[in-house]
Motif scaffolding. Structure first.
Motif, short mmCIF file in Angstrom:
data_model
loop_
_atom_site.label_atom_id
_atom_site.label_comp_id
_atom_site.label_asym_id
_atom_site.label_seq_id
_atom_site.Cartn_x
_atom_site.Cartn_y
_atom_site.Cartn_z
N GLU A 161 -6.24 17.18 5.96
CA GLU A 161 -5.89 17.04 7.37
C GLU A 161 -5.59 18.38 8.05
O GLU A 161 -5.76 18.51 9.25
CB GLU A 161 -4.70 16.09 7.53
CG GLU A 161 -5.06 14.68 7.06
CD GLU A 161 -3.98 13.64 7.32
OE1 GLU A 161 -2.92 13.99 7.87
OE2 GLU A 161 -4.22 12.47 6.96
N THR A 220 11.94 6.36 11.88
CA THR A 220 10.83 6.71 10.99
C THR A 220 11.31 7.65 9.88
O THR A 220 12.19 8.49 10.10
CB THR A 220 9.70 7.42 11.76
OG1 THR A 220 10.23 8.65 12.30
CG2 THR A 220 9.17 6.56 12.90
N ILE A 221 10.71 7.51 8.72
CA ILE A 221 11.07 8.42 7.62
C ILE A 221 10.64 9.84 7.97
O ILE A 221 11.26 10.81 7.52
CB ILE A 221 10.49 7.94 6.28
CG1 ILE A 221 11.10 8.75 5.13
CG2 ILE A 221 8.97 7.97 6.26
CD1 ILE A 221 10.75 8.26 3.74
N PHE A 245 -2.80 7.54 2.75
CA PHE A 245 -2.77 6.53 1.68
C PHE A 245 -3.03 7.17 0.31
O PHE A 245 -3.88 8.04 0.18
CB PHE A 245 -3.84 5.46 1.94
CG PHE A 245 -3.49 4.56 3.09
CD1 PHE A 245 -2.64 3.48 2.91
CD2 PHE A 245 -4.00 4.80 4.37
CE1 PHE A 245 -2.29 2.66 3.98
CE2 PHE A 245 -3.66 3.98 5.44
CZ PHE A 245 -2.81 2.91 5.24
N TRP A 292 7.38 0.06 5.30
CA TRP A 292 6.89 0.14 6.69
C TRP A 292 5.99 -1.07 6.91
O TRP A 292 4.80 -1.04 6.54
CB TRP A 292 6.14 1.46 6.89
CG TRP A 292 5.77 1.82 8.30
CD1 TRP A 292 4.50 1.84 8.84
CD2 TRP A 292 6.67 2.21 9.36
NE1 TRP A 292 4.57 2.22 10.15
CE2 TRP A 292 5.87 2.45 10.50
CE3 TRP A 292 8.04 2.36 9.45
CZ2 TRP A 292 6.43 2.84 11.73
CZ3 TRP A 292 8.59 2.76 10.66
CH2 TRP A 292 7.79 2.99 11.78
N ASP A 304 0.84 -1.20 0.00
CA ASP A 304 0.00 0.00 0.00
C ASP A 304 0.87 1.25 0.00
O ASP A 304 1.59 1.50 0.97
CB ASP A 304 -0.89 0.04 1.25
CG ASP A 304 -1.91 -1.08 1.26
OD1 ASP A 304 -2.52 -1.33 0.20
OD2 ASP A 304 -2.09 -1.71 2.32
N MET A 329 6.20 3.97 2.41
CA MET A 329 6.11 5.38 2.74
C MET A 329 6.91 6.17 1.70
O MET A 329 8.12 5.97 1.55
CB MET A 329 6.68 5.67 4.13
CG MET A 329 6.12 4.81 5.27
SD MET A 329 4.35 4.94 5.49
CE MET A 329 4.17 6.68 5.89
N1 LIG Z 1 7.22 5.63 9.00
C1 LIG Z 1 6.68 6.77 9.32
O1 LIG Z 1 7.39 7.76 9.54
C2 LIG Z 1 5.17 6.91 9.42
C3 LIG Z 1 4.32 5.89 9.01
N2 LIG Z 1 2.95 6.07 8.97
C4 LIG Z 1 2.08 4.99 8.46
O2 LIG Z 1 1.31 5.51 7.38
C5 LIG Z 1 -0.01 4.99 7.46
C6 LIG Z 1 -1.01 5.93 6.79
O3 LIG Z 1 -1.09 7.17 7.43
P1 LIG Z 1 -2.52 7.74 7.87
O4 LIG Z 1 -2.30 9.14 8.28
O5 LIG Z 1 -3.12 6.81 8.86
O6 LIG Z 1 -3.37 7.66 6.52
P2 LIG Z 1 -4.67 8.52 6.09
O7 LIG Z 1 -4.47 9.93 6.41
O8 LIG Z 1 -4.99 8.17 4.67
O9 LIG Z 1 -5.85 8.05 7.03
C7 LIG Z 1 -6.05 6.70 7.40
C8 LIG Z 1 -7.47 6.27 7.02
O10 LIG Z 1 -7.52 6.08 5.62
C9 LIG Z 1 -8.37 4.99 5.29
N3 LIG Z 1 -7.60 4.11 4.37
C10 LIG Z 1 -7.53 4.30 3.01
N4 LIG Z 1 -6.79 3.34 2.42
C11 LIG Z 1 -6.35 2.52 3.38
C12 LIG Z 1 -5.51 1.34 3.39
N5 LIG Z 1 -4.98 0.82 2.27
N6 LIG Z 1 -5.23 0.77 4.59
C13 LIG Z 1 -5.74 1.31 5.74
N7 LIG Z 1 -6.52 2.40 5.79
C14 LIG Z 1 -6.85 3.03 4.62
C15 LIG Z 1 -8.81 4.38 6.62
O11 LIG Z 1 -10.09 4.88 6.89
C16 LIG Z 1 -7.82 4.94 7.63
O12 LIG Z 1 -8.38 5.11 8.90
C17 LIG Z 1 -0.25 4.80 8.95
O13 LIG Z 1 -1.15 3.76 9.14
C18 LIG Z 1 1.14 4.46 9.50
O14 LIG Z 1 1.32 3.06 9.57
C19 LIG Z 1 2.41 7.28 9.33
C20 LIG Z 1 3.19 8.33 9.75
C21 LIG Z 1 4.61 8.19 9.92
#
Ligand SMILES: NC(=O)C1=CN([C@@H]2O[C@H](COP(=O)(O)OP(=O)(O)OC[C@H]3O[C@@H](n4cnc5c(N)ncnc54)[C@H](O)[C@@H]3O)[C@@H](O)[C@H]2O)C=CC1
Ligand SMILES: [Mg+2]
Ligand SMILES: [Mg+2]
Ligand SMILES: [Mg+2]
Ligand SMILES: [Zn+2]
Length: 432
Positions: free
Chosen positions: A344, A416-417, A326, A360, A292, A367
Motif C-alpha cells: 500500500e 477505532t483501534i 486482510f 470489528w 476474518d 483487527m
Molecule cells: N477498526 C479500525 O480501526 C479499522 C478497520 N478497518 C477494517 O479492516 C478491513 C480491511 O482493511 P482493508 O484496507 O480494506 O484491507 P486490504 O488492504 O486487504 O484491501 C481490501 C481488499 O482485499 C480483498 N480481500 C481479501 N480478503 C478479503 C476478505 N476476507 N474480505 C473482504 N475483502 C478481502 C478485497 O479485494 C478488498 O477490496 C476494512 O474493510 C475495514 O472494515 C480498516 C481500517 C481501520
C-alpha cells in the motif's frame, strides 16, 4: 531591569529550571507572552520544571495556560520528560485532561478492554448451546432479554446523541420468533440470569418500530457510523450479535454442496440438510461462524518520531488512519503487516510488535493491532487502495489528538483501534 526579550526569556526559563516559584509568577504576571517561549533544543519552562521535579512551578505554569502539548527538538512533551526522570506526581498532573480525568497521554496502559466493541459483558455460556431444553425454557422467561435486528442493524433508541439498544420481552416478540425467516441466536447471560438472545427479522421495519415502548427508535442505516454511538457494554454485545447474524444471512446454503442449511446450537452452528453431505462427516469450519483476521499497523519512522498514516478515497476529508489489510492463508500476522505496508505504501518494515486487538463487526473482522518499525522511508502508494500516505511528526499527531486549532490531519474516531494505536504511540516516550 529587563532590557532585551532574549534575556528575559532566559531569566524565565532559568527560574523555572531552578524551581523559583515566586520569580516565575512575577515574570509571568508582567509578561504573559513568556508562557510558551522556548530555549535550548526547544525546551519550554514547563519542560524544565518537569525535568527537575518542581511540582508547584509546573502547577503554576499550567494555571497560566502553559501549553503541555508542545514537543522539544527530540519530540518529547513535558509529560515524557517528567516520566523519564521519575517525577511520577508531575507526570500524573500533566497527564490529566481538563475535566480532571486521568490518562490523556498515558496510552501505554492500553488494555484489550479499552477497545470499543471488545468488552465481554455477557458470559457466553457456550456449554448451554447444545442443551435445547434449557435454551427453550430460558426463551420463555419473563426476564429474558431480546435484541431485534433488521437488515443487520439493531433497533436502538436515541434519547440524546447516543444510541442505546431496545430490549424486548418474550411476550412482545414471540410471534416474530415463529416466522420462518427469523433467525434466533443465544448470546449468553450474566451468571445465567437473565439470558440474552438476538434475532433478525425481515418484517416491515415501520411495523417493528411500533413494538417498542421507547421513543425515538430506529434501525440505523449506517453501521460504520451509528454503531459507534453505543456504550462500551452494549457495543461488545452488538459485536457478537451482528457478526453471527451476518454469517447466518450469508450462509443459508451449504458451501460444500449447495443444499439449504439450518441453524443449530443456539444459532452458533449451521448444518446441511443433505444427509449425504461431506460437511456432516467430521468437523468442518464451514458450519461455524467465520472471523476474518485483519492486521492494522502504525508504522513508525526509523527516527522514532514520525508515523505513517494513509487515507482511502472514502474517508471523510482530511482524515488519515493506520494502514490495514486482510491476513492471507498461510501467513503469520507479522508477514501480513510487512506485505500490506509494502503493497500500500512501498515502505519496508522490520520489527513488528503486537499491541491489542478489536472485533470489528462489519461484518466480522478481527483487527490485530501492531506497531511496525520502518526500515525504508520512501512512499509510493498503491492508488487502487490508498489515495495518499504521509509521514506525520509527533507534534502533528499530538495537535490532531488533543488540540482544537487546525491540525495537519484529522485522526480516526476514538472507537477505532487505529485511533488507539496512534494514541498509544504518543503515550510512549520518544527517543528515550
Ligand atoms: N477498526 C479500525 O480501526 C479499522 C478497520 N478497518 C477494517 O479492516 C478491513 C480491511 O482493511 P482493508 O484496507 O480494506 O484491507 P486490504 O488492504 O486487504 O484491501 C481490501 C481488499 O482485499 C480483498 N480481500 C481479501 N480478503 C478479503 C476478505 N476476507 N474480505 C473482504 N475483502 C478481502 C478485497 O479485494 C478488498 O477490496 C476494512 O474493510 C475495514 O472494515 C480498516 C481500517 C481501520
Ligand atoms: Mg491492502
Ligand atoms: Mg488496506
Ligand atoms: Mg489485502
Ligand atoms: Zn452440504
Amino acid at each position: 531591569n529587563w532590557d532585551t526579550g532574549d534575556e528575559m526569556v532566559e531569566k524565565f526559563l532559568d527560574a523555572a529550571a531552578r524551581g523559583d516559584l515566586s520569580q516565575v509568577s512575577t515574570l509571568l504576571s508582567h509578561v504573559p507572552s513568556l508562557t510558551n517561549q522556548t530555549g535550548y533544543s526547544g525546551w519550554t519552562a514547563l519542560m524544565l520544571a518537569a525535568r527537575n521535579g518542581h511540582y508547584h512551578v509546573v502547577e503554576n505554569l499550567l494555571s497560566h495556560g502553559c501549553d503541555k502539548f508542545i514537543v522539544n527538538s527530540s519530540s518529547q512533551t513535558a509529560y515524557d520528560i517528567a516520566k523519564f526522570w521519575g517525577h511520577k506526581h508531575i507526570a500524573d498532573l500533566l497527564g490529566q485532561t481538563d475535566d480532571g480525568c486521568q490518562r490523556v497521554l498515558l496510552g501505554s496502559h492500553i488494555s484489550p478492554q479499552e477497545n470499543y466493541f471488545s468488552r465481554e459483558t455477557l458470559d457466553r455460556l457456550s456449554g448451554k448451546r447444545t442443551d435445547e431444553a434449557w435454551l427453550e425454557a430460558k426463551q420463555r422467561k419473563p426476564d429474558t432479554v431480546y435484541l431485534m435486528f433488521s437488515n443487520l442493524s439493531p433497533m436502538v433508541s436515541t434519547p440524546q446523541e447516543d444510541n442505546s439498544l431496545c430490549r424486548f420481552t418474550y411476550e412482545t416478540v414471540k410471534d416474530l420468533l415463529q416466522k420462518p425467516a427469523t433467525v434466533l441466536i443465544f448470546l449468553g447471560g450474566i451468571q445465567e440470569t437473565p439470558a440474552w438472545f438476538a434475532f433478525s427479522t425481515d418484517e416491515d421495519a415501520a411495523e417493528l418500530l411500533k413494538l417498542c415502548t421507547e421513543r425515538n427508535c430506529s434501525f440505523p442505516k449506517m453501521p460504520n457510523r451509528d454503531l459507534l454511538k453505543l456504550n462500551e457494554e452494549e457495543a461488545g454485545i452488538v459485536a457478537q450479535a451482528r457478526s453471527v447474524l451476518a454469517w447466518h444471512s450469508r450462509y443459508s446454503f451449504c458451501p460444500t454442496c449447495g443444499t439449504s442449511t439450518k441453524p443449530e446450537e443456539g444459532g452458533h452452528k449451521r448444518i446441511c440438510l443433505n444427509s449425504e453431505c461431506r460437511s456432516l462427516k467430521g468437523v468442518h469450519n464451514t458450519c461455524y461462524p467465520r472471523v476474518d483476521p485483519v492486521v492494522i499497523m502504525l508504522v513508525i519512522h526509523p527516527d522514532g518520531n514520525q508515523c505513517l498514516l494513509g487515507r482511502k478515497k472514502i474517508f471523510p476529508a482530511r482524515m488519515f488512519s493506520c494502514l490495514a489489510g486482510f491476513v492471507e492463508p498461510g501467513e503469520t500476522f507479522e508477514d501480513a503487516v510487512r506485505r500490506e505496508v509494502e503493497e500500500e505504501s512501498g515502505v519496508q518494515v522490520g520489527p513488528v510488535q503486537y499491541i491489542s486487538c478489536q472485533p470489528w463487526p462489519m461484518p466480522s473482522n478481527l483487527m490485530i493491532g501492531c506497531f511496525a518499525v520502518a526500515i525504508s522511508t520512501d512512499i509510493r502508494v498503491d492508488e487502487n487502495e490508498i489515495e495518499e500516505a504521509r509521514w506525520f511528526t509527533r507534534q502533528q499527531v499530538i495537535d490532531s489528538l488533543f488540540r482544537e486549532a487546525s491540525p495537519a490531519f484529522i485522526a480516526p474516531p476514538r472507537q477505532t483501534i487505529a485511533h488507539q494505536l496512534i494514541r498509544h504511540w504518543i503515550g510512549m516516550n520518544a527517543n528515550l
